[in-house]
Scaffold this motif. Structure first.
Motif, mmCIF file in Angstrom:
data_model
loop_
_atom_site.group_PDB
_atom_site.id
_atom_site.type_symbol
_atom_site.label_atom_id
_atom_site.label_comp_id
_atom_site.label_asym_id
_atom_site.label_seq_id
_atom_site.Cartn_x
_atom_site.Cartn_y
_atom_site.Cartn_z
ATOM 1 N N ARG A 289 0.908 18.194 5.321
ATOM 2 C CA ARG A 289 0.757 16.970 4.524
ATOM 3 C C ARG A 289 0.656 15.707 5.383
ATOM 4 O O ARG A 289 0.474 14.618 4.854
ATOM 5 N N CYS A 290 0.790 15.855 6.684
ATOM 6 C CA CYS A 290 0.887 14.696 7.577
ATOM 7 C C CYS A 290 -0.478 14.068 7.846
ATOM 8 O O CYS A 290 -1.442 14.775 8.179
ATOM 9 N N PRO A 291 -0.608 12.741 7.743
ATOM 10 C CA PRO A 291 -1.889 12.068 8.039
ATOM 11 C C PRO A 291 -2.202 12.014 9.536
ATOM 12 O O PRO A 291 -3.326 11.692 9.914
ATOM 13 N N LEU A 292 -1.212 12.326 10.396
ATOM 14 C CA LEU A 292 -1.416 12.271 11.843
ATOM 15 C C LEU A 292 -1.530 13.651 12.472
ATOM 16 O O LEU A 292 -1.456 13.782 13.691
ATOM 17 N N VAL A 293 -1.692 14.687 11.655
ATOM 18 C CA VAL A 293 -1.622 16.056 12.157
ATOM 19 C C VAL A 293 -2.653 16.323 13.255
ATOM 20 O O VAL A 293 -3.802 15.886 13.175
ATOM 21 N N GLN A 294 -2.199 17.018 14.308
ATOM 22 C CA GLN A 294 -3.027 17.445 15.419
ATOM 23 C C GLN A 294 -2.823 18.942 15.641
ATOM 24 O O GLN A 294 -1.858 19.526 15.124
ATOM 25 N N PRO A 295 -3.702 19.600 16.392
ATOM 26 C CA PRO A 295 -3.544 21.038 16.635
ATOM 27 C C PRO A 295 -2.165 21.421 17.164
ATOM 28 O O PRO A 295 -1.624 22.473 16.805
ATOM 29 N N MET A 296 -1.586 20.579 17.999
ATOM 30 C CA MET A 296 -0.262 20.873 18.553
ATOM 31 C C MET A 296 0.803 20.967 17.462
ATOM 32 O O MET A 296 1.748 21.757 17.558
ATOM 33 N N LYS B 294 0.836 -1.189 0.000
ATOM 34 C CA LYS B 294 0.000 0.000 0.000
ATOM 35 C C LYS B 294 0.875 1.244 0.000
ATOM 36 O O LYS B 294 1.719 1.420 0.879
ATOM 37 N N LYS B 295 0.669 2.116 -0.986
ATOM 38 C CA LYS B 295 1.410 3.369 -1.042
ATOM 39 C C LYS B 295 0.680 4.434 -0.240
ATOM 40 O O LYS B 295 -0.538 4.538 -0.280
ATOM 41 N N ILE B 296 1.449 5.211 0.493
ATOM 42 C CA ILE B 296 0.888 6.319 1.263
ATOM 43 C C ILE B 296 1.021 7.580 0.422
ATOM 44 O O ILE B 296 2.128 8.083 0.203
ATOM 45 N N LEU B 297 -0.090 8.083 -0.080
ATOM 46 C CA LEU B 297 -0.088 9.257 -0.948
ATOM 47 C C LEU B 297 -0.260 10.508 -0.089
ATOM 48 O O LEU B 297 -1.295 10.687 0.571
ATOM 49 N N LEU B 298 0.736 11.354 -0.077
ATOM 50 C CA LEU B 298 0.682 12.583 0.710
ATOM 51 C C LEU B 298 -0.167 13.620 -0.016
ATOM 52 O O LEU B 298 -0.081 13.779 -1.230
#
Length: 331
Positions: A288-295, A265-269
Motif C-alpha cells: 500500500r506504500c506510495p514509496l515502494v521500491q523493489p528492496m 490533502k488526504k493521502i488515500l492508500l
C-alpha cells in the motif's frame, strides 16, 4: 516499568478433516519497546493491527508465543499462576466496552470489591470502606454501590470499570480504547478523569486507541502499529510535527479539521490491509506504500533510530518528507 523484547503472539489456524494446524495468524510479530515510570505510552493503528492483543499479552491475559516481558525488573513470562497473581496486583486493564466487562447480575459493591476478596483476607467492613473510597475517587457516591450495571449510563459504567481496576492500587494500567464506546462529550470527562487519577495514584498508562486526537491529548510517547509490527515510535510532539513513516503520514492526513476554511490533502492508500495469516514478504506496508521500491518487497526494515527519541521502520523514510509536505494544512 515495562520492557518488552521481541514479543510474538501467533494464533494457530486449523483446517481439514483432522483439524491440523495449517498456519498461524501473526497478531503480534516481534515487537520491542519500553514504558517509563509515570509515562503515558500511546499505541495507535488501524483495527486489526494487533493493538489489543499486544496489551493483553503484556498482562499475560493471553500467553505469548515468544519474547520477554519485564515488569518492574521482573521477567514475568515464565512465572506460574500463583506468582502472576501477586504481580497482577500492580498491573490492571480497563476494557473497551464497559457494559460487557461488568457482571450484569452483581451489584457495584461486589464488582468493585471482588479483587480485594481474591487477593486479600479483609473483613466486609474494610472492603466496603475501600470500595466507597475508590468510587469517590472516580466521581461516584455511596448510593451507586447498591445498583446494577444496567442502571448506569455508558460514562458511569466506564467509571465503575476504572474503579475496579484501581481498587488494588496498581502502578500500571492498560487502557484498551477506554472512550471509543462513549459519546464525545462523555469522552472528554473520562479522559480528564484518567489524567487526574494518574497524578493522584502515580500511575503509568499504556493507552491503546485508533483516535489520533485522543492520542495527541493524552500521550507522552507514541508507537504506531501496522499488521503486528511497530513501524514508528517517537515523542508525541515530534511524531505529530514530523512523522517519517508513510503509514503514519497517511494516518495524520485523515484527521478531520473542524474548520471549513482549512484545506488539507488526504493521502488515500491503495488496496486493503493484508491478512496477518499471510503477511507480505519484506516490509509489511509495501502493498500500500506510495514509496515502494523493489528492496521493500524483499528485505524487512528494522526499527532504526533517526534521532535520539525517534525510531522508524522504513528503508526510504527520508523520501517520505515530500509526502508529508503535500498533506500539510493550507488556508
Amino acid at each position: 516499568m515495562i520492557k518488552v523484547e521481541d514479543l510474538k503472539k501467533y494464533f494457530p489456524v486449523r483446517g481439514g478433516m483432522l483439524q491440523r494446524v495449517i498456519g498461524y495468524v501473526k497478531a503480534v510479530d516481534g515487537v520491542s519497546f519500553d514504558i517509563k515510570r509515570d509515562e503515558i505510552f500511546g499505541l495507535i493503528g488501524e483495527t486489526g493491527c494487533g493493538k489489543t492483543t499486544l496489551g493483553r499479552v503484556i498482562l499475560r491475559l493471553i500467553e505469548p508465543t515468544a519474547g520477554k516481558i519485564c515488569f518492574n525488573g521482573t521477567e514475568i513470562t515464565s512465572l506460574n499462576r500463583k506468582e502472576m497473581r501477586k504481580i497482577r496486583q500492580g498491573m490492571q486493564i480497563i476494557f473497551q466496552d464497559p457494559y460487557a466487562s461488568l457482571h450484569p447480575r452483581k451489584m457495584i459493591k461486589e464488582i468493585v470489591g471482588e479483587p480485594l476478596k481474591i487477593n486479600f483476607s479483609l473483613k466486609d467492613v474494610e472492603i466496603k470502606e475501600r470500595v466507597l473510597e475508590t468510587l469517590h475517587s472516580v466521581g461516584l457516591s455511596e448510593e451507586h454501590m447498591y445498583r446494577y450495571p444496567h442502571e448506569f449510563s455508558g460514562g458511569q459504567r466506564q467509571r465503575i470499570a476504572i474503579a475496579r481496576a484501581l481498587i488494588l492500587r496498581p502502578k500500571f494500567l492498560v487502557l484498551d480504547e477506554p472512550t471509543s464506546a462513549l459519546d464525545v462529550s462523555v469522552q472528554a470527562r473520562v479522559l480528564k478523569l484518567l489524567q487526574d487519577l494518574k497524578k493522584e495514584f502515580n500511575l503509568t498508562y499504556l493507552f491503546i486507541t485508533h483516535n489520533m486526537s485522543v492520542i495527541e491529548y493524552m500521550s507522552d510517547r507514541v508507537a504506531v502499529m501496522y499488521l503486528g509490527k511497530i513501524v514508528e515510535m517517537a515523542l508525541r510532539e515530534e511524531l505529530f510535527f514530523n512523522p517519517l513513516h508513510p503509514y503514519t503520514i497517511s494516518l495524520f492526513s485523515a484527521i478531520p479539521i473542524p474548520d471549513p476554511k482549512v484545506r488539507k490533502k488526504k493521502i488515500l492508500l491503495k488496496g486493503e490491509v493484508p491478512s496477518p495469516f499471510n503477511p507480505p514478504i519484506g516490509c509489511r506496508f509495501n502493498t500500500r506504500c506510495p514509496l515502494v521500491q523493489p528492496m521493500c518487497k524483499e528485505v524487512e526494515p528494522e526499527l532504526s533510530k533517526t534521532k535520539e527519541t525517534h525510531f522508524v521502520a522504513c528503508h526510504y523514510w527520508e523520501k517520505s518528507k515530500a509526502i508529508a509536505e503535500e498533506s500539510r494544512i493550507t488556508k
